[in-house]
Motif scaffolding. Structure first.
Motif, PDB file in Angstrom:
ATOM      1  N   ALA A  25       0.831  -1.211   0.000  1.00 22.19           N
ATOM      2  CA  ALA A  25       0.000   0.000   0.000  1.00 22.19           C
ATOM      3  C   ALA A  25       0.859   1.252   0.000  1.00 22.19           C
ATOM      4  CB  ALA A  25      -0.931  -0.011   1.205  1.00 22.19           C
ATOM      5  N   GLU A  26       1.979   1.212   0.726  1.00 20.73           N
ATOM      6  CA  GLU A  26       2.889   2.360   0.745  1.00 20.73           C
ATOM      7  C   GLU A  26       3.524   2.577  -0.622  1.00 20.73           C
ATOM      8  OE1 GLU A  26       3.629   4.722   2.836  1.00 20.73           O
ATOM      9  OE2 GLU A  26       2.200   4.019   4.330  1.00 20.73           O
ATOM     10  N   GLN A  27       3.803   1.487  -1.322  1.00 25.69           N
ATOM     11  CA  GLN A  27       4.422   1.590  -2.645  1.00 25.69           C
ATOM     12  C   GLN A  27       3.427   2.073  -3.701  1.00 25.69           C
ATOM     13  OE1 GLN A  27       6.491  -1.992  -3.956  1.00 25.69           O
ATOM     14  NE2 GLN A  27       6.147  -1.480  -6.105  1.00 25.69           N
ATOM     15  N   ALA A  28       2.162   1.699  -3.542  1.00 24.24           N
ATOM     16  CA  ALA A  28       1.153   1.980  -4.566  1.00 24.24           C
ATOM     17  C   ALA A  28       0.882   3.474  -4.691  1.00 24.24           C
ATOM     18  CB  ALA A  28      -0.141   1.237  -4.240  1.00 24.24           C
ATOM     19  N   GLY A  29       0.754   3.911  -5.921  1.00 18.81           N
ATOM     20  CA  GLY A  29       0.357   5.300  -6.150  1.00 18.81           C
ATOM     21  C   GLY A  29      -1.119   5.510  -5.936  1.00 18.81           C
ATOM     22  N   ARG A  30      -1.912   4.451  -6.090  1.00 16.03           N
ATOM     23  CA  ARG A  30      -3.351   4.520  -5.874  1.00 16.03           C
ATOM     24  C   ARG A  30      -3.827   3.187  -5.330  1.00 16.03           C
ATOM     25  NH1 ARG A  30      -6.171   8.607  -4.853  1.00 16.03           N
ATOM     26  NH2 ARG A  30      -5.203   9.678  -6.593  1.00 16.03           N
ATOM     27  N   VAL A  31      -4.650   3.250  -4.274  1.00 13.20           N
ATOM     28  CA  VAL A  31      -5.269   2.081  -3.678  1.00 13.20           C
ATOM     29  C   VAL A  31      -6.783   2.268  -3.801  1.00 13.20           C
ATOM     30  CG1 VAL A  31      -5.567   0.723  -1.580  1.00 13.20           C
ATOM     31  CG2 VAL A  31      -3.345   1.753  -2.069  1.00 13.20           C
ATOM     32  N   LEU A  32      -7.466   1.237  -4.270  1.00 17.93           N
ATOM     33  CA  LEU A  32      -8.905   1.331  -4.503  1.00 17.93           C
ATOM     34  C   LEU A  32      -9.665   0.434  -3.533  1.00 17.93           C
ATOM     35  CD1 LEU A  32      -8.893   1.152  -8.414  1.00 17.93           C
ATOM     36  CD2 LEU A  32      -8.691   3.164  -6.935  1.00 17.93           C
ATOM     37  N   SER A  33     -10.856   0.880  -3.181  1.00 20.23           N
ATOM     38  CA  SER A  33     -11.726   0.141  -2.275  1.00 20.23           C
ATOM     39  C   SER A  33     -13.126   0.080  -2.876  1.00 20.23           C
ATOM     40  CB  SER A  33     -11.781   0.843  -0.909  1.00 20.23           C
ATOM     41  OG  SER A  33     -12.828   0.328  -0.118  1.00 20.23           O
ATOM     42  N   VAL A  34     -13.822  -1.042  -2.682  1.00 23.34           N
ATOM     43  CA  VAL A  34     -15.146  -1.181  -3.282  1.00 23.34           C
ATOM     44  C   VAL A  34     -16.238  -0.450  -2.512  1.00 23.34           C
ATOM     45  CG1 VAL A  34     -14.627  -3.382  -4.403  1.00 23.34           C
ATOM     46  CG2 VAL A  34     -15.568  -3.370  -2.077  1.00 23.34           C
ATOM     47  N   ALA A  86      -7.894   2.009   9.107  1.00 22.21           N
ATOM     48  CA  ALA A  86      -7.689   1.526  10.479  1.00 22.21           C
ATOM     49  C   ALA A  86      -6.539   0.524  10.561  1.00 22.21           C
ATOM     50  CB  ALA A  86      -8.982   0.891  11.006  1.00 22.21           C
ATOM     51  N   LEU A  87      -6.281  -0.192   9.464  1.00 21.18           N
ATOM     52  CA  LEU A  87      -5.156  -1.135   9.443  1.00 21.18           C
ATOM     53  C   LEU A  87      -3.815  -0.428   9.265  1.00 21.18           C
ATOM     54  CD1 LEU A  87      -6.494  -4.107   7.270  1.00 21.18           C
ATOM     55  CD2 LEU A  87      -6.069  -4.111   9.723  1.00 21.18           C
ATOM     56  N   GLY A  88      -3.859   0.846   8.863  1.00 16.13           N
ATOM     57  CA  GLY A  88      -2.619   1.599   8.694  1.00 16.13           C
ATOM     58  C   GLY A  88      -2.288   1.944   7.255  1.00 16.13           C
ATOM     59  N   MET A  89      -3.227   1.748   6.343  1.00 14.61           N
ATOM     60  CA  MET A  89      -2.966   2.098   4.946  1.00 14.61           C
ATOM     61  C   MET A  89      -3.115   3.595   4.728  1.00 14.61           C
ATOM     62  SD  MET A  89      -4.613  -1.120   2.861  1.00 14.61           S
ATOM     63  CE  MET A  89      -4.106  -2.795   3.295  1.00 14.61           C
ATOM     64  N   PRO A  90      -2.412   4.160   3.737  1.00 15.66           N
ATOM     65  CA  PRO A  90      -2.359   5.619   3.576  1.00 15.66           C
ATOM     66  C   PRO A  90      -3.696   6.214   3.127  1.00 15.66           C
ATOM     67  CG  PRO A  90      -1.220   4.512   1.765  1.00 15.66           C
ATOM     68  CD  PRO A  90      -1.554   3.458   2.754  1.00 15.66           C
ATOM     69  N   GLU A  91      -4.313   6.975   4.008  1.00 14.31           N
ATOM     70  CA  GLU A  91      -5.651   7.523   3.768  1.00 14.31           C
ATOM     71  C   GLU A  91      -5.721   8.367   2.502  1.00 14.31           C
ATOM     72  OE1 GLU A  91      -8.965  10.271   6.167  1.00 14.31           O
ATOM     73  OE2 GLU A  91      -7.046   9.722   7.109  1.00 14.31           O
ATOM     74  N   ASP A  92      -4.668   9.145   2.239  1.00 15.69           N
ATOM     75  CA  ASP A  92      -4.714  10.087   1.121  1.00 15.69           C
ATOM     76  C   ASP A  92      -4.628   9.414  -0.241  1.00 15.69           C
ATOM     77  OD1 ASP A  92      -2.068   9.328   1.633  1.00 15.69           O
ATOM     78  OD2 ASP A  92      -1.248  11.192   0.843  1.00 15.69           O
ATOM     79  N   ARG A  93      -4.323   8.105  -0.264  1.00 11.36           N
ATOM     80  CA  ARG A  93      -4.200   7.417  -1.549  1.00 11.36           C
ATOM     81  C   ARG A  93      -5.294   6.380  -1.786  1.00 11.36           C
ATOM     82  NH1 ARG A  93       1.656   5.361  -1.181  1.00 11.36           N
ATOM     83  NH2 ARG A  93       1.840   6.641   0.677  1.00 11.36           N
ATOM     84  N   ILE A  94      -6.268   6.296  -0.871  1.00  9.60           N
ATOM     85  CA  ILE A  94      -7.333   5.297  -1.008  1.00  9.60           C
ATOM     86  C   ILE A  94      -8.574   5.957  -1.605  1.00  9.60           C
ATOM     87  CG2 ILE A  94      -8.744   3.560   0.137  1.00  9.60           C
ATOM     88  CD1 ILE A  94      -6.707   3.509   2.408  1.00  9.60           C
ATOM     89  N   SER A  95      -8.985   5.480  -2.766  1.00 10.39           N
ATOM     90  CA  SER A  95     -10.182   5.991  -3.444  1.00 10.39           C
ATOM     91  C   SER A  95     -11.236   4.894  -3.527  1.00 10.39           C
ATOM     92  CB  SER A  95      -9.839   6.450  -4.863  1.00 10.39           C
ATOM     93  OG  SER A  95      -8.887   7.490  -4.842  1.00 10.39           O
ATOM     94  N   VAL A  96     -12.493   5.299  -3.417  1.00  8.28           N
ATOM     95  CA  VAL A  96     -13.591   4.344  -3.543  1.00  8.28           C
ATOM     96  C   VAL A  96     -13.897   4.126  -5.024  1.00  8.28           C
ATOM     97  CG1 VAL A  96     -16.034   3.914  -3.076  1.00  8.28           C
ATOM     98  CG2 VAL A  96     -14.575   4.918  -1.309  1.00  8.28           C
ATOM     99  N   HIS A  97     -13.986   2.866  -5.404  1.00  7.46           N
ATOM    100  CA  HIS A  97     -14.278   2.482  -6.795  1.00  7.46           C
ATOM    101  C   HIS A  97     -15.392   1.446  -6.756  1.00  7.46           C
ATOM    102  CE1 HIS A  97     -13.085   0.276 -10.682  1.00  7.46           C
ATOM    103  NE2 HIS A  97     -13.718   1.383 -11.024  1.00  7.46           N
ATOM    104  N   TYR A  98     -16.627   1.915  -6.956  1.00  5.97           N
ATOM    105  CA  TYR A  98     -17.780   1.023  -6.862  1.00  5.97           C
ATOM    106  C   TYR A  98     -17.808   0.001  -7.996  1.00  5.97           C
ATOM    107  CZ  TYR A  98     -20.126   3.699  -3.163  1.00  5.97           C
ATOM    108  OH  TYR A  98     -20.471   4.295  -1.985  1.00  5.97           O
ATOM    109  N   THR A  99     -18.479  -1.093  -7.731  1.00  5.58           N
ATOM    110  CA  THR A  99     -18.649  -2.134  -8.731  1.00  5.58           C
ATOM    111  C   THR A  99     -19.541  -1.648  -9.868  1.00  5.58           C
ATOM    112  OG1 THR A  99     -19.236  -4.472  -9.032  1.00  5.58           O
ATOM    113  CG2 THR A  99     -20.688  -3.161  -7.639  1.00  5.58           C
ATOM    114  N   GLY A 100     -19.645  -2.467 -10.908  1.00  6.61           N
ATOM    115  CA  GLY A 100     -20.488  -2.126 -12.044  1.00  6.61           C
ATOM    116  C   GLY A 100     -21.695  -3.042 -12.138  1.00  6.61           C
ATOM    117  N   LEU A 101     -22.372  -2.983 -13.269  1.00  9.10           N
ATOM    118  CA  LEU A 101     -23.588  -3.762 -13.478  1.00  9.10           C
ATOM    119  C   LEU A 101     -23.816  -3.928 -14.976  1.00  9.10           C
ATOM    120  CD1 LEU A 101     -26.308  -4.980 -12.387  1.00  9.10           C
ATOM    121  CD2 LEU A 101     -27.261  -2.679 -12.665  1.00  9.10           C
TER     122      LEU A 101
END
Length: 395
Positions: free
Chosen positions: A162-171, A181-196
Motif C-alpha cells: 500500500a505504501e508503494q502503490a500510487g493509488r489504492v482502490l476500495s469497493v 484503520a489497518l494503517g494504509m495511507p488515507e490520502d491514496r485510497i479511493s472508492v471504486h464502486y462495482t459495475g452492473l
C-alpha cells in the motif's frame, strides 16, 4: 496505455465462473478501446504428489494462455503450499510471473502494474512493479482486507504494498475506513464502486419470472408462496444456516439456495433437522443466463454474510427488482440507503425473519427497487478505473 493486471481471481477454461466480477470489470475496460490490457492470472499448483490429486490435476492441465471474451490471459504456475503457505504466496507468485512479464515489457513496455485483489495479488504485483520500475495500483474487495488483514505476516506485506502503490482502490467507503484503520495511507485510497451489466440485469415481472423458472427442470422452483433467494457459495462465511433458521418464523415462505460449496451436506441436514426440507431448495450452480430470472422471481434476496466489501450480487438483485435483507457489513448501508432497497438486519434468525416479514407486508415495486441500482454500470466503473491508471501513468 498498456496495463499489466494481476488477479488470482479470474475465470479460466477449467473454472469459467471463478472471479467473474473481475472479468466483467476488465471486459468493460477492454471495450473502451483505450487500454491495451494483459491479464496475468497465476495458477497455484502444489508439489508432487499433491499435484496429482483431482482438485489440482485439472488446474495443472490448463493452457499457459487463454482468452476471456477477447482479453489475453496468461497463466504462469506458482508453487502452492496448501493450508500452510498462504502468507508466503506473494513471493512465489512474483517469482513465477517476473520472467514472463519482463520479456513482455522488453518487447512493448507497460505503463502501469495493477492488482485486482489485495492479497496475495497486491504484494506480488508490488514486487513486479518494483522490478519493472512501474507505478502500481491495488484494489481491495473485502475478504482480502478482513481475513488477511488479521494475519500479521500477510498484513505486513499488504502495508508495504500500500505504501508503494500510487493509488489504492476500495469497493466501498466502509471498506476504505477499515483499510485506514489497518494503517494504509488515507490520502491514496479511493472508492471504486462495482459495475452492473444493465442488458442482463433488469426487472422481469415477478409472476412471469416465477412461472418461467418454475418450468425449468434444473431449477423447478415452487410456484406458490413468497420466494426468498440466497445466492452465493455454500460456505459458512455466507450464513445460509441463519437464513434457513429464519424460515421457521416465516411459515408461508420458501427458500432457494443458489450455489455450491463444501457446506451443502451440512446445510441439508440442518434443514432436515428443523423439518424444513419441503421449504428449502438447493438449486446448485445457477448459470449466469438464468440468474436474472431467478432474482426477478424473488420476493427478497437474503444474504447474511459474515463479511463483504460491496457484493456484486447485491446490485444485481436490486437491478432485477428484488429487495435485499443483508447485515450491516461492508458497504451495506451504501447500498440499502432507503426502504425500497430492502432492510439491514442483524445476523440472527429472528432479526432476519422480522426484516423479511416487514418487506412482505409492504413490498416495494420492482421498479422502485431497481431505481436503487441506477448509479451502477460497468461503463462508469471502467471509465473511473482507466482514469486512476492514467493519473498514475501521467497520461
Amino acid at each position: 496505455m498498456r496495463v499489466l493486471s494481476l488477479s488470482t481471481l479470474f475465470p479460466n477454461p477449467q473454472r469459467p465462473a471463478f472471479g467473474k466480477f473481475v472479468a466483467n470489470q476488465m471486459r468493460g475496460v477492454a471495450a473502451t478501446g483505450d487500454v491495451d490490457l494483459t491479464m496475468v492470472s497465476p495458477i497455484g499448483v502444489p508439489p508432487w504428489p499433491l499435484s496429482r490429486s483431482a482438485r489440482y490435476r485439472k488446474l495443472e492441465e490448463l493452457p499457459a494462455e487463454s482468452d476471456c471474451d477477447g482479453i489475453r490471459v496468461l497463466h504462469p504456475r506458482f508453487t502452492l503450499i496448501p493450508k500452510l503457505g498462504g502468507d508466503s504466496n506473494p513471493a512465489r507468485i512474483a517469482k513465477a510471473v517476473l520472467p514472463l512479464v519482463r520479456d513482455l515489457h522488453a518487447q512493448d513496455p507497460f505503463d502501469v502494474v495493477d492488482a485486482q485483489f489485495f492479497f496475495p495479488d497486491g504484494p506480488a504485483a508490488a514486487l513486479v512493479a518494483k522490478a519493472l520500475g512501474l507505478p502500481l495500483s491495488i484494489k481491495a474487495r473485502g475478504s482480502d482486507i478482513h481475513y488477511w488483514g488479521q494475519r500479521p505476516k500477510a498484513l505486513a506485506q499488504m502495508l508495504r504494498a500500500a505504501e508503494q502503490a500510487g493509488r489504492v482502490l476500495s469497493v466501498s467507503h466502509a471498506l476504505r475506513r477499515d483499510m485506514i484503520a489497518l494503517g494504509m495511507p488515507e490520502d491514496r485510497i479511493s472508492v471504486h464502486y462495482t459495475g452492473l451489466d444493465r442488458e442482463r440485469f433488469h426487472p422481469m415481472e415477478r409472476k412471469a419470472a416465477r412461472a418461467l423458472i418454475s418450468a425449468i427442470p434444473e431449477l423447478g422452483i415452487w410456484a406458490e408462496g413468497p420466494l426468498l433467494v440466497v445466492p452465493g457459495a455454500l460456505i459458512a462465511l455466507k450464513g445460509q444456516r441463519l437464513a434457513i433458521a429464519a424460515l421457521e418464523r416465516l411459515p408461508e415462505a420458501h427458500l432457494a439456495l443458489a450455489g455450491v460449496g463444501e457446506d451443502e451436506s451440512a446445510l441439508r441436514l440442518f434443514a432436515q433437522g428443523r423439518g424444513l426440507t419441503d421449504r428449502v431448495q438447493f438449486l446448485g450452480q445457477v448459470s449466469h443466463d438464468l440468474l436474472p430470472q431467478l432474482l426477478s422471481a424473488a420476493d427478497a434476496v437474503v444474504l447474511p454474510s459474515e463479511r463483504e466489501g460491496l457484493a456484486n450480487v447485491w446490485i444485481e438483485a436490486m437491478a432485477c427488482g428484488a429487495p435485499l435483507v443483508i447485515p450491516d457489513v461492508g458497504g451495506a448501508r451504501e447500498v440499502v440507503d432507503g426502504r425500497s432497497a430492502g432492510r439491514i438486519a442483524a445476523r440472527d434468525p429472528t432479526a432476519i425473519a422480522a426484516a423479511v416479514a416487514d418487506l412482505l407486508s409492504d413490498p416495494p415495486s420492482q421498479e422502485d427497487v431497481a431505481a436503487n441500482a441506477e448509479r451502477f454500470s460497468w461503463e462508469a466503473n471502467a471509465a473511473e478505473l482507466i482514469g486512476f491508471w492514467r493519473e498514475l501513468a501521467g497520461r
